[in-house]
Enzyme design. Structure first.
Site, PDB file in Angstrom:
ATOM      1  N   ASN A   8       4.254   4.545  -6.099  1.00 29.75           N
ATOM      2  CA  ASN A   8       4.881   4.936  -7.370  1.00 29.75           C
ATOM      3  C   ASN A   8       4.153   4.189  -8.488  1.00 29.75           C
ATOM      4  O   ASN A   8       4.351   2.992  -8.662  1.00 29.75           O
ATOM      5  CB  ASN A   8       6.367   4.562  -7.335  1.00 29.75           C
ATOM      6  CG  ASN A   8       7.039   4.772  -8.689  1.00 29.75           C
ATOM      7  OD1 ASN A   8       6.493   5.436  -9.566  1.00 29.75           O
ATOM      8  ND2 ASN A   8       8.231   4.203  -8.839  1.00 29.75           N
ATOM      9  N   TRP A   9       3.328   4.916  -9.234  1.00 33.88           N
ATOM     10  CA  TRP A   9       2.549   4.268 -10.298  1.00 33.88           C
ATOM     11  C   TRP A   9       3.389   3.948 -11.529  1.00 33.88           C
ATOM     12  O   TRP A   9       2.900   3.329 -12.471  1.00 33.88           O
ATOM     13  CB  TRP A   9       1.374   5.178 -10.687  1.00 33.88           C
ATOM     14  CG  TRP A   9       0.133   4.925  -9.888  1.00 33.88           C
ATOM     15  CD1 TRP A   9       0.062   4.469  -8.601  1.00 33.88           C
ATOM     16  CD2 TRP A   9      -1.217   5.101 -10.330  1.00 33.88           C
ATOM     17  NE1 TRP A   9      -1.254   4.358  -8.222  1.00 33.88           N
ATOM     18  CE2 TRP A   9      -2.063   4.747  -9.258  1.00 33.88           C
ATOM     19  CE3 TRP A   9      -1.795   5.540 -11.515  1.00 33.88           C
ATOM     20  CZ2 TRP A   9      -3.448   4.800  -9.348  1.00 33.88           C
ATOM     21  CZ3 TRP A   9      -3.177   5.603 -11.600  1.00 33.88           C
ATOM     22  CH2 TRP A   9      -3.991   5.227 -10.525  1.00 33.88           C
ATOM     23  N   LYS A  10       4.630   4.450 -11.562  1.00 33.56           N
ATOM     24  CA  LYS A  10       5.477   4.250 -12.752  1.00 33.56           C
ATOM     25  C   LYS A  10       4.687   4.658 -13.999  1.00 33.56           C
ATOM     26  O   LYS A  10       3.928   5.612 -13.964  1.00 33.56           O
ATOM     27  CB  LYS A  10       5.973   2.807 -12.841  1.00 33.56           C
ATOM     28  CG  LYS A  10       6.579   2.298 -11.544  1.00 33.56           C
ATOM     29  CD  LYS A  10       7.316   1.017 -11.747  1.00 33.56           C
ATOM     30  CE  LYS A  10       7.725   0.447 -10.398  1.00 33.56           C
ATOM     31  NZ  LYS A  10       8.922  -0.350 -10.463  1.00 33.56           N
ATOM     32  N   HIS A  91      15.374   7.208  -9.130  1.00 34.77           N
ATOM     33  CA  HIS A  91      14.863   5.826  -9.103  1.00 34.77           C
ATOM     34  C   HIS A  91      15.784   4.976  -9.981  1.00 34.77           C
ATOM     35  O   HIS A  91      16.295   5.449 -10.998  1.00 34.77           O
ATOM     36  CB  HIS A  91      13.426   5.803  -9.633  1.00 34.77           C
ATOM     37  CG  HIS A  91      12.738   4.498  -9.404  1.00 34.77           C
ATOM     38  ND1 HIS A  91      13.007   3.393 -10.178  1.00 34.77           N
ATOM     39  CD2 HIS A  91      11.811   4.110  -8.491  1.00 34.77           C
ATOM     40  CE1 HIS A  91      12.270   2.378  -9.733  1.00 34.77           C
ATOM     41  NE2 HIS A  91      11.532   2.794  -8.712  1.00 34.77           N
ATOM     42  N   GLU A  93      15.194   2.843 -12.088  1.00 34.56           N
ATOM     43  CA  GLU A  93      14.758   2.763 -13.498  1.00 34.56           C
ATOM     44  C   GLU A  93      15.180   4.007 -14.263  1.00 34.56           C
ATOM     45  O   GLU A  93      15.438   3.943 -15.474  1.00 34.56           O
ATOM     46  CB  GLU A  93      13.236   2.529 -13.548  1.00 34.56           C
ATOM     47  CG  GLU A  93      12.906   1.104 -13.105  1.00 34.56           C
ATOM     48  CD  GLU A  93      11.504   0.915 -12.532  1.00 34.56           C
ATOM     49  OE1 GLU A  93      10.658   1.813 -12.673  1.00 34.56           O
ATOM     50  OE2 GLU A  93      11.268  -0.152 -11.926  1.00 34.56           O
ATOM     51  N   GLU A 158      16.194   1.329  -1.981  1.00 30.30           N
ATOM     52  CA  GLU A 158      15.546   0.368  -2.871  1.00 30.30           C
ATOM     53  C   GLU A 158      16.610  -0.523  -3.522  1.00 30.30           C
ATOM     54  O   GLU A 158      17.195  -0.147  -4.544  1.00 30.30           O
ATOM     55  CB  GLU A 158      14.793   1.106  -3.981  1.00 30.30           C
ATOM     56  CG  GLU A 158      13.687   1.991  -3.488  1.00 30.30           C
ATOM     57  CD  GLU A 158      12.586   2.139  -4.538  1.00 30.30           C
ATOM     58  OE1 GLU A 158      11.458   1.766  -4.235  1.00 30.30           O
ATOM     59  OE2 GLU A 158      12.877   2.592  -5.652  1.00 30.30           O
ATOM     60  N   GLY A 164      10.182  -4.977  -8.205  1.00 27.07           N
ATOM     61  CA  GLY A 164       9.335  -5.674  -9.171  1.00 27.07           C
ATOM     62  C   GLY A 164       9.618  -7.155  -9.304  1.00 27.07           C
ATOM     63  O   GLY A 164       9.137  -7.799 -10.232  1.00 27.07           O
ATOM     64  N   SER A 203       9.346  -4.573  -3.767  1.00 25.21           N
ATOM     65  CA  SER A 203       8.400  -5.681  -3.574  1.00 25.21           C
ATOM     66  C   SER A 203       7.684  -5.639  -2.227  1.00 25.21           C
ATOM     67  O   SER A 203       7.431  -6.691  -1.625  1.00 25.21           O
ATOM     68  CB  SER A 203       9.107  -7.032  -3.774  1.00 25.21           C
ATOM     69  OG  SER A 203       9.537  -7.150  -5.121  1.00 25.21           O
ATOM     70  N   GLY A 224       5.775   0.152  -5.505  1.00 20.57           N
ATOM     71  CA  GLY A 224       5.508   0.214  -6.941  1.00 20.57           C
ATOM     72  C   GLY A 224       4.251  -0.563  -7.278  1.00 20.57           C
ATOM     73  O   GLY A 224       3.131  -0.085  -7.125  1.00 20.57           O
ATOM     74  N   GLY A 225       4.438  -1.800  -7.734  1.00 19.49           N
ATOM     75  CA  GLY A 225       3.332  -2.609  -8.247  1.00 19.49           C
ATOM     76  C   GLY A 225       2.105  -2.643  -7.347  1.00 19.49           C
ATOM     77  O   GLY A 225       0.971  -2.483  -7.818  1.00 19.49           O
TER      78      GLY A 225
END
Ligand code: PEP
Length: 243
Positions: A8-10, A91, A93, A158, A164, A203, A224-225
């Site tokens: 997930n590149w966000k 998600h 977010e 999640e 994150g 994470s 993600g990251g």
């Protein structure tokens, strides 16, 4: 069950990053399914770059209707046209920053399935909910109200407090929650609930992927990251067990 490693590149990434990144991730090991979910504007470029590879492409949201006066939104059929086969929905977010309720997530998932996309429905508790012993209840409620009746997608567990932050739940907690989710899927969908991949997200990094992905009922990871660096995503994919 073949594990799915989804990146997930966000709201990160630029056009200039696509060629080197897609070139590198094509070296992913064949025992996992790789899926990349870049920002909308990069989908078309990713689709071209990944043509002929087995790497799937996903978006990070869609609207609940196929078209209409919805400034700034993207409809599921548009994503399919751009080359996406999957879409992340609900998600945390989106739930937090855009006030998306379970009902909204469900409507979006129905629209995604109608457009032929595979929805990845995210669920997970906040830290205060876990500390209050409510994590199971929160996740069961999200599942009950976010999944369409004829759900044929993927679920991502999640925990919000792990996204994150560099923190991950205890292995026993991941195992217990994935077992709860599996039981809820079977109760809801019968035998079909057995074959749904349940991803863990929060994470996931190269140094913890092997132990998280080896846990029972973990059917892959939503990353993600660490998905922003091709070598990290490849290391996570390589850590997936051969089941
Ligand atoms: C995510 O955005 O879904 C996620 C799990 O992020 P991170 O891996 O950075 O925690």
């Amino acid at each position: 069950m073949r594990q799915i490693i989804a990146g997930n590149w966000k709201m990160y990434g630029r056009l200039a990053d696509v060629a080197a990144y897609t070139g590198a991730i094509k070296a992913a090991p064949a025992h996992v399914s790789l899926l990349i979910c870049p920002p909308f504007i990069l989908l078309d470029r990713f689709a071209t770059a990944l043509k002929g590879s087995s790497i799937a492409l996903g978006a990070q949201d869609c609207h609940a209707t196929p078209d209409g006066a919805h400034t700034g939104d993207i409809a599921a059929p548009m994503l399919a046209e751009a080359g996406a086969t999957h879409v992340i929905l609900g998600h945390s977010e989106r739930r937090e920053n855009h006030g998306e309720t379970n009902a909204v997530v469900k409507a979006k998932a129905e629209a995604a399935q109608t457009a032929g996309l595979i929805p990845i429905i995210c669920v997970g508790e906040a830290e205060a909910e876990r500390n209050a012993g409510e994590a199971g209840h929160v996740v069961r409620t999200q599942l009950a109200h976010s999944l369409p009746e004829n759900f044929t997608g993927i679920v991502a567990y999640e925990p919000v407090w792990a996204i994150g932050t560099g923190r991950t739940p205890a292995e026993a907690d991941v195992t217990a929650m994935h077992a709860e989710i599996r039981a809820a899927l079977i109760a809801r969908l019968g035998a079909d609930g057995q074959s749904i991949n349940i991803l863990y997200g929060g994470s996931v990094k190269p140094d913890n992927a092997a132990r998280l992905l080896a846990l029972p009922e973990v059917g892959g990871a939503l990353v993600g990251g660490a998905s922003l660096k091709a070598e990290d995503l490849l290391a996570i994919a390589a850590a997936a067990p051969r089941r």
